[in-house]
Design a protein around this motif. Structure first.
Motif, short mmCIF file in Angstrom:
data_model
loop_
_atom_site.label_atom_id
_atom_site.label_comp_id
_atom_site.label_asym_id
_atom_site.label_seq_id
_atom_site.Cartn_x
_atom_site.Cartn_y
_atom_site.Cartn_z
N LEU A 51 -0.41 7.22 17.39
CA LEU A 51 -0.49 8.42 16.55
C LEU A 51 -1.94 8.82 16.32
O LEU A 51 -2.30 10.00 16.42
N GLN B 202 -1.11 14.18 12.35
CA GLN B 202 -0.88 12.91 13.04
C GLN B 202 -1.85 11.84 12.58
O GLN B 202 -1.47 10.68 12.39
N THR C 280 3.61 14.29 21.92
CA THR C 280 4.35 14.30 20.66
C THR C 280 5.80 13.88 20.88
O THR C 280 6.37 13.11 20.10
#
Length: 393
Positions: free
Chosen positions: A161, A190, A63
């Motif tokens: 992502l 996400q 992340t």
């Protein structure tokens, strides 16, 4: 004669030398024991962290990597960076200042904060990730695999992502309860943001669907069916009702029943494409309700009876599309509870349902937030009188 004399001398000398030999043997034993004591023992190898911790660390590392990439992607042209590829330069220009990129950065920032361990600072997390090589898949390698190349374009960020979201959902299926809920929330957001970023930057959208498992099995002990939570509890308050798996399943059944009723009412007030979408979603909710009831029976839980109707506020009747968005968003914490309290196939079903509800909430105009099903600030707020409540009558 001389041999006899030597033997006699040795026999006379040995008793006198015996104490010396004993002393030397004792000294040798002392030296040997000291050597054993003073030799440092090999330190034990550190125990491998539990899978949940590996999954959290990997999720945080990836992340932060995506956050860094998104931040640089959104500001690169404004900082005067150049690229040899005209296509890449156009992609960067499309991403610079794009609200979708900025929302992606905000979402990843919130997720990175939520993934920090207790007492861990962002600086500590960054240094730990750098030292360990920033893992991307704890399911295959515990937090030691080399970092993937940083996405340099909007299309690359979209794919990264989506890959990260799918990995988080896969890890959520195996992690401990609370961590499973967090990972499912991160992965869901996400994946949804990857689709939103693709749409707003004109890049190819990734596959963004989560397939639920086939439900099968029977209750191993029908006589042990627990009681159903009180019907007075609203499905808008899932955390209080879902103190156990049976409670979470009962809350899921009630939530889906209320949502189906809302869709049935909305269909009488919608037209055109909205009505068509509502009809399709109603069929999906019918399947979800059947699945929740099947899981209740599978886990020997009593199935709450289906009610004839539910109270809907005036705002729902005035704007049914917004009302459906609120219903979908209200289901997110219910499925978050079920993810945390279940395991195996039941959890996989709950993860798929969580993603589906978040996707439908977005489709109807709601914002599920950075942590769907977990972040209370992202839950829809409305006056108590307008909140879908217990059955009418």
């Amino acid at each position: 004669m001389k041999d006899d004399t030597r033997e006699k001398q040795w026999q006379d000398h040995f008793p006198r030398s015996l104490p010396r030999y004993v002393l030397m043997a004792c000294l040798a034993l002392v030296v040997a024991s000291l050597g054993v004591v003073l030799t440092p023992a090999r330190p034990p190898e550190p125990a491998e962290p539990p899978f949940s911790e590996q999954a959290r660390a990997a999720a945080l590392a990836e992340t932060r990597q995506l956050l860094d990439a998104g931040s640089q992607l959104g500001t690169a042209p404004r900082n005067g960076s150049k690229d040899n590829s005209a296509e890449s330069a156009d992609d960067r220009s499309a991403a610079a200042g794009n609200p979708a990129v900025e929302r992606t950065v905000t979402l990843l920032t919130l997720q990175a904060q939520a993934l920090l361990a207790l007492g861990e600072s962002p600086a500590d997390a960054a240094s730990a990730a750098s030292a360990s090589g920033r893992a991307t898949s704890p399911a295959t390698s515990p937090a030691t695999s080399p970092a993937a190349p940083r996405p340099a374009t909007a299309a690359g960020l979209v794919l990264a992502l989506a890959d990260s979201g799918r990995q988080r959902l896969a890890d959520a299926a195996k992690a401990d309860g609370g961590m499973a809920r967090l990972l499912a929330a991160v992965g869901t957001a996400q994946l949804l943001q990857a689709s939103a970023l693709a749409a707003e930057t004109g890049t190819e959208a990734p596959a963004a669907d989560v397939t639920p498992p086939q439900l099968s099995g029977t209750c191993p002990s029908p006589s042990a069916s627990p009681a159903v939570p009180a019907a007075g509890k609203s499905a808008a308050e899932p955390s209080a009702a879902a103190a156990s798996l049976s409670g979470a399943l009962a809350a899921t059944v009630r939530t889906e029943a209320q949502t189906i009723y809302g869709y049935q009412v909305a269909l009488t007030r919608l037209g055109g494409d909205a009505a068509k979408s509502a009809a399709e979603e109603l069929a999906r909710h019918d399947a979800l309700l059947d699945g929740a009831e099947s899981l209740s029976r599978l886990h020997c839980s009593a199935v709450p009876p289906r009610e004839a109707g539910y109270a809907l506020g005036p705002s729902f009747l005035a704007s049914p599309a917004d009302g459906l968005a609120d219903l979908e968003a209200a289901a997110l914490p219910v499925y978050g509870d079920l993810v945390a309290l279940s395991e195996g196939g039941t959890r996989q079903w709950a993860i798929a349902a969580l993603f589906g509800s978040a996707k439908r909430a977005v489709r109807w105009g709601a914002d599920p937030g950075a942590l769907p099903g977990l972040e209370s600030a992202s839950m829809p707020t409305q006056p108590a009188a307008e909140t879908p409540s217990q059955p009418a009558g």
